[in-house]
Design an enzyme around this catalytic site. Structure first.
Site, mmCIF file in Angstrom:
data_model
loop_
_atom_site.group_PDB
_atom_site.id
_atom_site.type_symbol
_atom_site.label_atom_id
_atom_site.label_comp_id
_atom_site.label_asym_id
_atom_site.label_seq_id
_atom_site.Cartn_x
_atom_site.Cartn_y
_atom_site.Cartn_z
ATOM 1 N N GLU A 274 0.831 -1.202 0.000
ATOM 2 C CA GLU A 274 0.000 0.000 0.000
ATOM 3 C C GLU A 274 0.867 1.255 0.000
ATOM 4 O O GLU A 274 1.942 1.281 0.608
ATOM 5 C CB GLU A 274 -0.911 -0.002 1.236
ATOM 6 N N GLU A 385 -10.427 6.470 2.399
ATOM 7 C CA GLU A 385 -10.949 5.783 3.583
ATOM 8 C C GLU A 385 -10.868 6.725 4.775
ATOM 9 O O GLU A 385 -9.929 7.512 4.901
ATOM 10 C CB GLU A 385 -10.152 4.513 3.854
#
Length: 470
Positions: A274, A385
């Site tokens: 990520e 998010e």
């Protein structure tokens, strides 16, 4: 590439626009979306006509199974535990000096382990201390399988990727001091006692939340607006991510924008790589958007960490500090700034490399760290998010992206653009089936599209609590 126009949400290309101050704007996609110059009118009109004639709408229909599948993924990609917004200590809490001293000793022992002796230290304007550490002494080489080694040479870039290699551009606040780390060293943001003490425990510092995975994401406190591709074998991904400084309502919430390279069964063997930017007061102690990386091989249980807070990621660059604040950031109806990130699997050695900006290699995740990702990824995901702790029983005011909904378009809503994946032949290719999903669309939403300038793109984000999101 310089685009002599801008794009609104529905895909129309607007020509050069003049402000009240008689300044013309166009957008340089190599670094900043906002620049000032005097245009050549004929060229701008020709470009507008060419791009408008090649616009195409996105295909965002989602099969009934996919939202469930992605929701399952989104839960395991959570970034931090959800805490109560109550900050006052319990009435029966007793201060125990012996226990506090022991905890402080453990914190300092941990800091000694992750903060390596620097050759030089640079004071950043935001208060960070950036240590210039000899590359072979970085935390990665504490790993038993890396001990005694040195960073690898740069790999072959994906076909179709033409980086400029411009390392002179300043992307981070610490570099504004004019000082740099010497060759042979890497810049590492120094971790202090307060950073560790904000974590739920010393063992969990620098790691994502570890908890049981559920198929629904409606009640775990994490909310998402993402685009994704699945159903093929992926060997990397690339995107340009619009950078903002969203408001985060309290210490136990965060807002991030990132891409995930994913493989595994979405159980205990989940592998992820990520990278992106995040605002996380708990991890960093402030509200600056910061460049970050993460990895795990067991669904965030015992392996992996953020940035260089454990052994794993090997940094090779002396100009980018992982975990440091990004600058500049975008402004509403003003200048727009984005960062380009590329993650890809080196065909020769199998390591996963990371590139930041215009061809700047940051480093790599060694292949041996992973199980499923030793071969390839089965999903690539891009998006935003947030954590919602529901302070006082209401939805959080923490913003995603710019804090504005996707429908507001360029200059107002945050975006991802030029989304691509790397195929089996180490070639960068456009996405063939981008799907988008927002699990709380009244709070944060997403709208995708495609055109000749931005390729696959989407706008996303929102303000959190509002009249439709109580």
């Amino acid at each position: 590439m310089v685009a002599l126009c801008w794009m609104d949400l529905v895909g129309d290309m607007a020509p050069w626009t003049k402000t009240r101050k008689n300044i013309w704007y166009y957008f340089d996609h190599r670094r900043r979306q906002h620049q000032c110059t005097q245009p050549q009118t004929g060229l701008a009109e020709e470009t507008t006509q060419t791009i408008s004639s090649n616009m195409a709408s996105s295909h965002c229909n989602i099969s009934p199974i996919i939202p469930i599948f992605v929701s399952f993924l989104l839960v395991v990609s959570s970034v931090s535990p959800v805490h109560s917004s109550q900050t006052d200590p319990p009435a029966n809490q007793t201060f125990r000096p012996g226990e506090e001293l022991e905890k402080l000793k453990m914190v300092r022992d941990h800091l000694q382990k992750i903060n390596k002796p620097p050759l030089k230290t640079i004071q950043s304007p935001d208060g960070d201390l950036i240590d210039c550490v000899l590359s072979h002494l970085q935390p990665a080489f504490d790993h038993p399988l890396l001990r005694g080694q040195k960073p690898l040479d740069p790999p072959e870039r994906p076909i179709g990727h033409n980086p400029t290699g411009a390392v002179s551009e300043d992307y981070q606040l610490w570099s504004f001091s004019g000082e740099t780390c010497p060759e042979g060293t890497i810049p590492i943001r120094r971790t202090n006692e307060e950073d560790v003490l904000r974590a739920s425990s010393i063992q969990r510092f620098g790691r994502k939340a570890r908890r049981h995975v559920r198929r629904d994401s409606s009640s775990n406190g994490h909310e998402h607006a993402v685009g994704y591709v699945t159903g093929d074998q992926y060997y990397g991904a690339k995107a340009s991510i619009n950078v903002w400084a969203p408001r985060v309502a309290n210490q136990y919430e965060f807002s991030l924008s990132q891409m995930w390279v994913i493989s595994g069964s979405f159980g205990d063997d989940l592998n992820t790589i990520e990278a992106g930017w995040q605002v996380s007061p708990e991890l960093y102690g402030d509200n600056y958007p910061r460049f970050f990386t993460y990895w795990t091989t067991d669904a965030y249980q015992a392996t992996g960490c953020y940035n260089l807070l454990c052994s794993g990621f090997v940094q090779t660059n002396s100009r980018i500090a992982i975990g440091a604040a990004i600058s500049p950031t975008s402004s509403y109806k003003g200048g727009q700034f984005d960062i380009s990130l590329l993650v890809w699997k080196d065909p020769k050695h199998g390591n996963w490399w990371l590139e930041f900006g215009s061809g700047v290699l940051v480093g790599y995740w060694p292949a041996f760290l992973f199980t499923h990702l030793r071969n390839h990824a089965s999903m690539v995901q891009f998006g935003g998010e947030v954590v919602n702790t529901r302070p006082s029983g209401f939805h959080t005011l923490t913003q995603m992206g710019s804090g504005h909904f996707a429908g507001e378009g360029f200059g107002k809503a945050s975006y991802f653009r030029n989304l691509q994946v790397v195929d089996w032949d180490n070639s960068l290719i456009p996405l063939s089936n981008l799907r988008v999903l927002a699990d709380h669309p009244n709070c944060y939403d997403i709208q995708g599209g495609i055109n000749n300038v931005w390729g696959n793109y989407f706008y996303y984000g929102g303000p959190g609590r509002n009249v439709r999101c109580p």
